[in-house]
Design a protein around this motif. Structure first.
Motif, PDB file in Angstrom:
ATOM      1  N   MET A   4      57.409 -38.430 -25.708  1.00  0.00           N
ATOM      2  CA  MET A   4      57.751 -39.511 -25.133  1.00  0.00           C
ATOM      3  C   MET A   4      58.558 -39.719 -23.919  1.00  0.00           C
ATOM      4  O   MET A   4      58.970 -38.892 -23.352  1.00  0.00           O
ATOM      5  CB  MET A   4      59.329 -40.498 -25.959  1.00  0.00           C
ATOM      6  N   ALA A  31      60.369 -32.196 -28.547  1.00  0.00           N
ATOM      7  CA  ALA A  31      60.341 -30.690 -28.486  1.00  0.00           C
ATOM      8  C   ALA A  31      59.026 -29.618 -28.396  1.00  0.00           C
ATOM      9  O   ALA A  31      59.802 -28.488 -27.398  1.00  0.00           O
ATOM     10  CB  ALA A  31      61.211 -31.181 -29.929  1.00  0.00           C
ATOM     11  N   ASN A  51      57.665 -29.668 -25.130  1.00  0.00           N
ATOM     12  CA  ASN A  51      59.444 -28.856 -24.290  1.00  0.00           C
ATOM     13  C   ASN A  51      58.575 -27.560 -23.991  1.00  0.00           C
ATOM     14  O   ASN A  51      58.636 -26.429 -22.989  1.00  0.00           O
ATOM     15  CB  ASN A  51      60.566 -28.756 -24.453  1.00  0.00           C
ATOM     16  N   MET A  85      62.571 -42.968 -24.842  1.00  0.00           N
ATOM     17  CA  MET A  85      63.745 -42.561 -25.556  1.00  0.00           C
ATOM     18  C   MET A  85      64.348 -42.710 -24.341  1.00  0.00           C
ATOM     19  O   MET A  85      64.391 -42.423 -22.614  1.00  0.00           O
ATOM     20  CB  MET A  85      63.462 -41.144 -25.737  1.00  0.00           C
ATOM     21  N   ILE A 123      61.482 -32.618 -35.963  1.00  0.00           N
ATOM     22  CA  ILE A 123      61.663 -33.718 -35.467  1.00  0.00           C
ATOM     23  C   ILE A 123      60.545 -34.442 -36.112  1.00  0.00           C
ATOM     24  O   ILE A 123      60.257 -35.371 -36.548  1.00  0.00           O
ATOM     25  CB  ILE A 123      61.295 -33.602 -34.158  1.00  0.00           C
ATOM     26  N   ASN A 125      65.423 -28.728 -35.588  1.00  0.00           N
ATOM     27  CA  ASN A 125      65.786 -29.435 -34.900  1.00  0.00           C
ATOM     28  C   ASN A 125      66.347 -30.494 -35.887  1.00  0.00           C
ATOM     29  O   ASN A 125      65.739 -31.810 -35.272  1.00  0.00           O
ATOM     30  CB  ASN A 125      63.782 -30.082 -33.718  1.00  0.00           C
ATOM     31  N   ARG A 158      67.916 -34.095 -36.358  1.00  0.00           N
ATOM     32  CA  ARG A 158      68.079 -35.765 -35.641  1.00  0.00           C
ATOM     33  C   ARG A 158      67.960 -36.249 -36.879  1.00  0.00           C
ATOM     34  O   ARG A 158      67.331 -37.483 -37.263  1.00  0.00           O
ATOM     35  CB  ARG A 158      67.287 -35.777 -34.707  1.00  0.00           C
ATOM     36  N   VAL A 211      70.509 -30.319 -23.329  1.00  0.00           N
ATOM     37  CA  VAL A 211      69.710 -30.866 -23.573  1.00  0.00           C
ATOM     38  C   VAL A 211      68.051 -29.705 -23.889  1.00  0.00           C
ATOM     39  O   VAL A 211      68.065 -29.679 -22.821  1.00  0.00           O
ATOM     40  CB  VAL A 211      68.967 -32.316 -24.751  1.00  0.00           C
ATOM     41  N   ASP A 224      64.874 -25.470 -26.840  1.00  0.00           N
ATOM     42  CA  ASP A 224      62.613 -25.282 -26.482  1.00  0.00           C
ATOM     43  C   ASP A 224      62.843 -24.672 -25.827  1.00  0.00           C
ATOM     44  O   ASP A 224      62.297 -23.790 -26.192  1.00  0.00           O
ATOM     45  CB  ASP A 224      62.396 -26.542 -26.095  1.00  0.00           C
TER      46      ASP A 224
HETATM   47  O1  KDG Z   1      64.844 -30.606 -28.418  1.00  0.00           O
HETATM   48  C1  KDG Z   1      64.996 -32.053 -27.070  1.00  0.00           C
HETATM   49  C2  KDG Z   1      63.919 -32.568 -27.516  1.00  0.00           C
HETATM   50  O2  KDG Z   1      65.174 -33.123 -28.804  1.00  0.00           O
HETATM   51  C3  KDG Z   1      64.378 -33.460 -26.813  1.00  0.00           C
HETATM   52  O3  KDG Z   1      63.476 -34.054 -25.315  1.00  0.00           O
HETATM   53  C4  KDG Z   1      63.659 -35.477 -27.304  1.00  0.00           C
HETATM   54  O4  KDG Z   1      61.688 -34.470 -29.041  1.00  0.00           O
HETATM   55  C5  KDG Z   1      62.995 -35.049 -28.821  1.00  0.00           C
HETATM   56  C6  KDG Z   1      63.832 -35.161 -29.586  1.00  0.00           C
HETATM   57  O5  KDG Z   1      62.998 -36.076 -31.121  1.00  0.00           O
HETATM   58  O6  KDG Z   1      64.763 -36.000 -30.192  1.00  0.00           O
END
Ligand code: KDG
Length: 317
Positions: A11, A35, A38, A90, A135, A166, A168, A255, A259
């Motif tokens: 994003m 992520a 990255n 984001m 994610i 990860n 979220r 953050v 990664d």
């Molecule tokens: O690990 C970092 C990510 O959280 C960030 O780049 C954004 O991919 C992302 C997410 O979905 O939160």
């Protein structure tokens, strides 16, 4: 063809110029977040051949992301563009006290429309590693199907799967759904790279040793539990070892550290290092990521990494 392939959404990242509550923030800097890209950028900086599979909107944001990731040396030949949905966006919120928050504008995004048909057969099958995160399956039903289809194809082709959970929570309908999906991916993966808090949320375990053991119990060959500045605990069926981390004098934004860790770990394995040595690299690359506000700007080249680790003298001027 790339030795590592990743799959996921990237994003436009809108980063506040200063820390403070989002409501009062008036100046921002544009960057990118995602992520998996990255990790891909981290591997490319370290000199590895890496590819990223994704979908972007037919808009200037998609063009920006494609050229940026490509400019970092990542193979984007399997990143498609759709007219039917926009590129995701984001915002990060940085607070002087406490954790940063993120605000997503990605529901219905181009990447969320990925389907198993977007998976390039040979590109995936010819890789040595497929890197996935928790994610992507949260983005939509079709993204979840795409991730599991990628797992199946990787397994058929003997591609090693690495998985960063990860977590979220903002992206999932329920915690139960998140846990059960991510545990399925832990079971499917060969290498699992959870943060300590993620491990606690996924397993009935508190200590890093128990979290690593839970990953191995479910079928992983190798687990590294990330402990922030304290480093990581790495375990396989024969050893469990704590690998010390690095003290970063001024952490700007943590953050992206996870990664960086994944990129350093996979880079170490690609160079034939054992799990402990790969974890030392992973800790170092993760530390670099915390020195900048964005996710990837701080990631080191292999020369920078060697200088940082005292393996080579630097020439600065
Ligand atoms: O690990 C970092 C990510 O959280 C960030 O780049 C954004 O991919 C992302 C997410 O979905 O939160």
């Amino acid at each position: 063809s790339p030795r590592v392939v990743t799959l996921g959404e990237t994003m436009v990242l809108i980063n506040p110029a200063e820390s403070g509550p989002m409501k009062y923030t008036t100046e921002f800097k544009k960057s990118l977040g995602g992520a998996e890209s990255n990790v891909a950028i981290g591997l490319a900086r370290l000199g590895h051949d890496v590819g990223w599979i994704s979908k972007l909107g037919a808009d200037p944001h998609g063009e920006y992301l494609r050229s940026f990731v490509r400019g970092e040396g990542v193979d984007t030949s399997h990143v498609t563009t759709t007219q039917d949905a926009p590129t995701g966006i984001m915002f990060k919120e940085r607070r002087a006290l406490g954790e940063s928050s993120v605000y997503y504008y990605r529901h219905g995004s181009a990447a969320s429309t990925m389907t198993p048909a977007d998976l390039p057969e040979a590109f995936l099958a010819d890789a040595e590693y497929l890197h996935l995160t928790g994610i992507t399956p949260a983005l939509s039903d079709s993204c979840r199907e795409t991730v599991f289809a990628a797992v199946e194809r990787a397994r058929e082709a003997d591609v090693t799967i690495s998985f960063d959970p990860n977590l979220r929570e903002k992206l999932w309908d329920s915690t139960d759904e998140m846990r059960s999906t991510l545990l399925d991916l832990v079971a499917a993966a060969d290498i699992v790279l959870p943060g300590i808090e993620e491990g606690r949320a996924l397993f009935d375990a508190k200590e890093p040793e128990a979290i690593a053991a839970a990953c191995l119990d479910r079928g992983a060959d190798l687990a590294a539990v990330k402990l922030g500045a304290a480093g990581a605990l790495v375990a396989d069926d024969s050893t469990t070892e704590h690998v010390a981390g690095y003290d970063v004098e001024r952490v700007v934004d943590p953050v992206g550290a996870g990664d960086g860790f994944a990129a350093g770990f996979l880079a170490g394995r690609l160079r034939g290092l054992d799990p402990v040595e790969a974890t030392e690299r992973a800790n170092a690359v993760g530390a670099f990521a915390t020195t900048v506000a964005g996710d990837i700007e701080g990631l080191p080249t292999s020369e920078e990494l060697e200088v940082f680790r005292g393996e080579r003298d630097a020439v600065y001027r």
